[in-house]
Design a protein around this motif. Structure first.
Motif, PDB file in Angstrom:
ATOM      1  N   HIS A  28      83.113  51.683  17.491  1.00 14.47           N
ATOM      2  CA  HIS A  28      82.646  53.032  17.818  1.00 14.47           C
ATOM      3  C   HIS A  28      82.549  53.205  19.323  1.00 14.47           C
ATOM      4  O   HIS A  28      82.999  54.210  19.888  1.00 14.47           O
ATOM      5  N   LEU A  29      81.945  52.221  19.984  1.00 17.23           N
ATOM      6  CA  LEU A  29      81.719  52.322  21.421  1.00 17.23           C
ATOM      7  C   LEU A  29      83.035  52.287  22.190  1.00 17.23           C
ATOM      8  O   LEU A  29      83.226  53.030  23.163  1.00 17.23           O
ATOM      9  N   ASN A 151      74.366  64.728  13.454  1.00 20.01           N
ATOM     10  CA  ASN A 151      73.523  64.025  14.421  1.00 20.01           C
ATOM     11  C   ASN A 151      72.101  63.839  13.930  1.00 20.01           C
ATOM     12  O   ASN A 151      71.365  63.025  14.501  1.00 20.01           O
ATOM     13  N   LEU A 152      71.694  64.586  12.905  1.00 27.39           N
ATOM     14  CA  LEU A 152      70.357  64.405  12.332  1.00 27.39           C
ATOM     15  C   LEU A 152      70.321  63.262  11.333  1.00 27.39           C
ATOM     16  O   LEU A 152      69.256  62.751  11.011  1.00 27.39           O
ATOM     17  N   THR A 153      71.473  62.875  10.827  1.00 28.40           N
ATOM     18  CA  THR A 153      71.534  61.754   9.889  1.00 28.40           C
ATOM     19  C   THR A 153      71.755  60.465  10.684  1.00 28.40           C
ATOM     20  O   THR A 153      71.598  60.440  11.892  1.00 28.40           O
ATOM     21  N   ALA A 154      72.122  59.414  10.008  1.00 28.53           N
ATOM     22  CA  ALA A 154      72.246  58.109  10.665  1.00 28.53           C
ATOM     23  C   ALA A 154      73.227  58.172  11.824  1.00 28.53           C
ATOM     24  O   ALA A 154      74.243  58.873  11.777  1.00 28.53           O
ATOM     25  N   VAL A 155      72.940  57.404  12.878  1.00 27.32           N
ATOM     26  CA  VAL A 155      73.770  57.423  14.075  1.00 27.32           C
ATOM     27  C   VAL A 155      75.188  56.951  13.780  1.00 27.32           C
ATOM     28  O   VAL A 155      76.134  57.306  14.495  1.00 27.32           O
ATOM     29  N   LYS A 156      75.355  56.177  12.707  1.00 26.35           N
ATOM     30  CA  LYS A 156      76.710  55.725  12.379  1.00 26.35           C
ATOM     31  C   LYS A 156      77.606  56.913  12.016  1.00 26.35           C
ATOM     32  O   LYS A 156      78.837  56.822  12.168  1.00 26.35           O
ATOM     33  N   GLU A 162      83.196  60.318  16.034  1.00 31.13           N
ATOM     34  CA  GLU A 162      83.828  60.080  17.320  1.00 31.13           C
ATOM     35  C   GLU A 162      84.968  59.072  17.224  1.00 31.13           C
ATOM     36  O   GLU A 162      85.958  59.172  17.950  1.00 31.13           O
ATOM     37  N   PHE A 163      84.828  58.094  16.327  1.00 28.66           N
ATOM     38  CA  PHE A 163      85.884  57.101  16.168  1.00 28.66           C
ATOM     39  C   PHE A 163      87.187  57.767  15.737  1.00 28.66           C
ATOM     40  O   PHE A 163      88.254  57.524  16.323  1.00 28.66           O
ATOM     41  N   TRP A 164      87.105  58.628  14.729  1.00 28.47           N
ATOM     42  CA  TRP A 164      88.322  59.247  14.214  1.00 28.47           C
ATOM     43  C   TRP A 164      88.823  60.358  15.131  1.00 28.47           C
ATOM     44  O   TRP A 164      90.042  60.538  15.289  1.00 28.47           O
ATOM     45  N   PHE A 165      87.910  61.104  15.736  1.00 28.28           N
ATOM     46  CA  PHE A 165      88.341  62.098  16.724  1.00 28.28           C
ATOM     47  C   PHE A 165      89.089  61.415  17.870  1.00 28.28           C
ATOM     48  O   PHE A 165      90.165  61.848  18.282  1.00 28.28           O
ATOM     49  N   ALA A 166      88.503  60.355  18.397  1.00 28.53           N
ATOM     50  CA  ALA A 166      89.118  59.644  19.518  1.00 28.53           C
ATOM     51  C   ALA A 166      90.434  59.009  19.099  1.00 28.53           C
ATOM     52  O   ALA A 166      91.393  58.990  19.880  1.00 28.53           O
ATOM     53  N   SER A 167      90.489  58.488  17.889  1.00 25.63           N
ATOM     54  CA  SER A 167      91.730  57.876  17.401  1.00 25.63           C
ATOM     55  C   SER A 167      92.865  58.888  17.386  1.00 25.63           C
ATOM     56  O   SER A 167      94.001  58.584  17.771  1.00 25.63           O
ATOM     57  N   LEU A 168      92.563  60.111  16.938  1.00 27.16           N
ATOM     58  CA  LEU A 168      93.601  61.140  16.894  1.00 27.16           C
ATOM     59  C   LEU A 168      94.070  61.488  18.306  1.00 27.16           C
ATOM     60  O   LEU A 168      95.272  61.614  18.570  1.00 27.16           O
ATOM     61  N   LYS A 169      93.098  61.639  19.242  1.00 24.84           N
ATOM     62  CA  LYS A 169      93.470  61.999  20.622  1.00 24.84           C
ATOM     63  C   LYS A 169      94.281  60.894  21.281  1.00 24.84           C
ATOM     64  O   LYS A 169      95.304  61.162  21.929  1.00 24.84           O
ATOM     65  N   VAL A 170      93.829  59.667  21.121  1.00 25.94           N
ATOM     66  CA  VAL A 170      94.555  58.538  21.717  1.00 25.94           C
ATOM     67  C   VAL A 170      95.939  58.420  21.085  1.00 25.94           C
ATOM     68  O   VAL A 170      96.947  58.200  21.784  1.00 25.94           O
TER      69      VAL A 170
END
Length: 484
Positions: A28-29, A151-156, A162-170
């Motif tokens: 994730h990070l 964002n109100l539910t678990a931080v995961k 963000e993991f999948w959003f970033a994966s698509l952009k990259v």
């Protein structure tokens, strides 16, 4: 009254315990670091930079990227040694005093919630183009509700988004680099090798001289904003020191490669004069090499990039105001977390829901102002945060100058990640940031941002100094104590 805690030393164990969960993983990070700054500023805004710098936009991105990389190295050093949900706000407080932590924390929070409105509105305009029957305000409401719930539910859940959003952009940039590289060498159907024609023609590599390169830096430097969220998120991993070190090391070099590599492909495939401010140079290149529906493909990528930035900014703003509350710089009611106790309890917790709601509430206000008065009230708000990122980066550098010396004396083993050629490159970075600000003052378009941002910063500093004066006076005269 809530008595203000003393500022701890870098190695002090007296710092408040983090009640947040540790639901973020290394993947994730890492992807947050890679995708956090790959947004509309790159996919669309880079056209404005090419229009003023020509092929030399590659140099502009190298300069701006180098500044961002140095700032992130400094921030990574401090965050690996002293991970905290407030990141650079906590570091500034420990290095320079409570006034610095208060000021940079509130300024960054304000920056995020204002920019959040721009991202939500821009994403809504794209969605409205796809589904004209749904008004833009309805799309904004939908986006804000969806990401507030996430964002109100678990931080995961934030991490997964963000993991999948970033994966698509990259992934989109990697495909673009591959296709563009093949087009340069004439390896795609119906294409001829381009060679160096577009880099040396149309006025040469520096068609507007070095002043064009400088103008390009002013245009693109803010596209690197967002990397800071990596160090905020690191506090919610199982091993913050190791996680932030790995994320910073991998992200800065790869992001620089993606940005500079993309620009090199764009100005090599097409003449720089073919680019226009406000239009995506990526679309023009994809159209030129025969990719069908290039415009719609890029619309989808930009849409995802905007939603990704919205999600990350909501997360970052909630953690920043939570950290401010933890240090007595914001209402203590914001310390309540799901599944745990208040910040002082040290119980295992989860999500700072009140901090999320406080951030999204102001975000909604910003969105309404953007929809109702985009050219007046909201424009003033946007100008007031226009140069805040540079102020934040400067405080990061100043904090690292102070804390590095202390850490080397008190806890040298904590320096798992070190700034290169300290302190020389830190001073070079500070000089570079000051230079960018001075150049913005000479630019008619950028000057209002510097002046309004300076005014907002002065106001926050005035409040911070006033608070410290009041607290010193209260300590001298306990009878003067009043609840704050």
């Amino acid at each position: 009254m809530h008595e203000a805690p003393p500022t701890p030393s870098p190695t002090s164990p007296a710092a408040p315990a983090e009640p947040l969960s540790h639901g973020l993983k290394q993947r994730h990070l890492t992807m947050l670091g890679l995708g956090g700054v790959i947004g509309a500023g790159l996919f669309v805004g880079s056209g404005a930079g090419i229009a003023v710098a020509g092929p030399a936009i590659v140099v502009s991105y190298l300069i701006a990227g180098a500044l961002a990389m140095l700032v992130m190295r400094m921030l990574g050093e401090m965050s690996a040694a002293m991970p905290a949900s407030g990141s650079f706000s906590v570091h500034a407080e420990r290095a320079l005093g409570r006034w610095a932590g208060f000021s940079v924390g509130w300024l960054y929070w304000f920056l995020l919630v204002v920019v959040l409105a721009v991202e939500a509105t821009a994403a809504a305009q794209i969605a409205h183009g796809w589904v004209p029957g749904v008004e833009p305000w309805a799309w904004v409401l939908l986006f804000m509700v969806v990401f507030t719930v996430a964002n109100l539910t678990a931080v995961k859940n934030f991490g997964e988004f963000e993991f999948w959003f970033a994966s698509l952009k990259v992934g989109a940039i990697v495909v673009f680099l591959v296709l563009g590289g093949l087009a340069v060498f004439g390896l795609l159907p119906d294409t001829d090798p381009v060679g160096m024609t577009n880099l040396t023609g149309e006025g040469g590599f520096l068609p507007n001289g070095w002043s064009g390169v400088v103008s390009g830096v002013l245009t693109v430097v803010f596209a690197f904003g967002g990397l800071e969220v990596v160090t905020i998120a690191a506090a919610e991993t199982d091993d913050p020191a190791r996680a932030v070190g790995r994320a910073v090391r991998s992200a800065v070099v790869r992001i620089l490669f993606f940005y500079v590599g993309s620009m090199l492909v764009i100005v090599t495939v097409l003449p720089w004069t073919a680019q226009q401010a406000g239009l995506s140079p990526y679309v023009k290149v994809l159209d030129a090499i025969g990719v069908p529906s290039a415009g719609q493909i890029m619309n989808i990528v930009v849409f995802v990039a905007l939603l990704s930035a919205l999600n990350a900014n909501l997360y970052g703003s909630s953690r920043m105001i939570f950290s401010l509350a933890e240090r007595g710089e914001a209402p203590r009611g914001l310390l309540k977390v799901s599944g745990g106790g208040e910040g002082s309890s040290g119980q295992p917790g989860g999500v700072p829901r009140r901090a999320v709601l406080a951030s999204v509430a102001f975000g909604f206000v910003s969105v309404v102002l953007n929809l109702l008065w985009p050219d007046t009230v909201f424009l003033y708000m946007l100008n007031s945060v226009g140069a805040v990122l540079l102020f934040v980066w400067a405080l990061i550098a100043a904090s690292q100058l102070r804390l590095r010396a202390r850490l080397e004396q008190e806890a040298p083993d904590a320096l798992a990640l070190r700034m290169w050629w300290f302190p020389y490159l830190t001073w070079v970075t500070l000089a570079g940031l000051l230079g960018v600000l001075l150049l913005m003052l000479t630019d008619d378009a950028a000057r209002p941002q510097v002046l309004w941002s300076a005014g907002a910063t002065a106001l926050v500093l005035l409040v911070a100094v006033g608070r410290e004066w009041r607290e010193r006076r209260a300590r001298r005269d306990p009878s003067a104590l009043t609840d704050r």
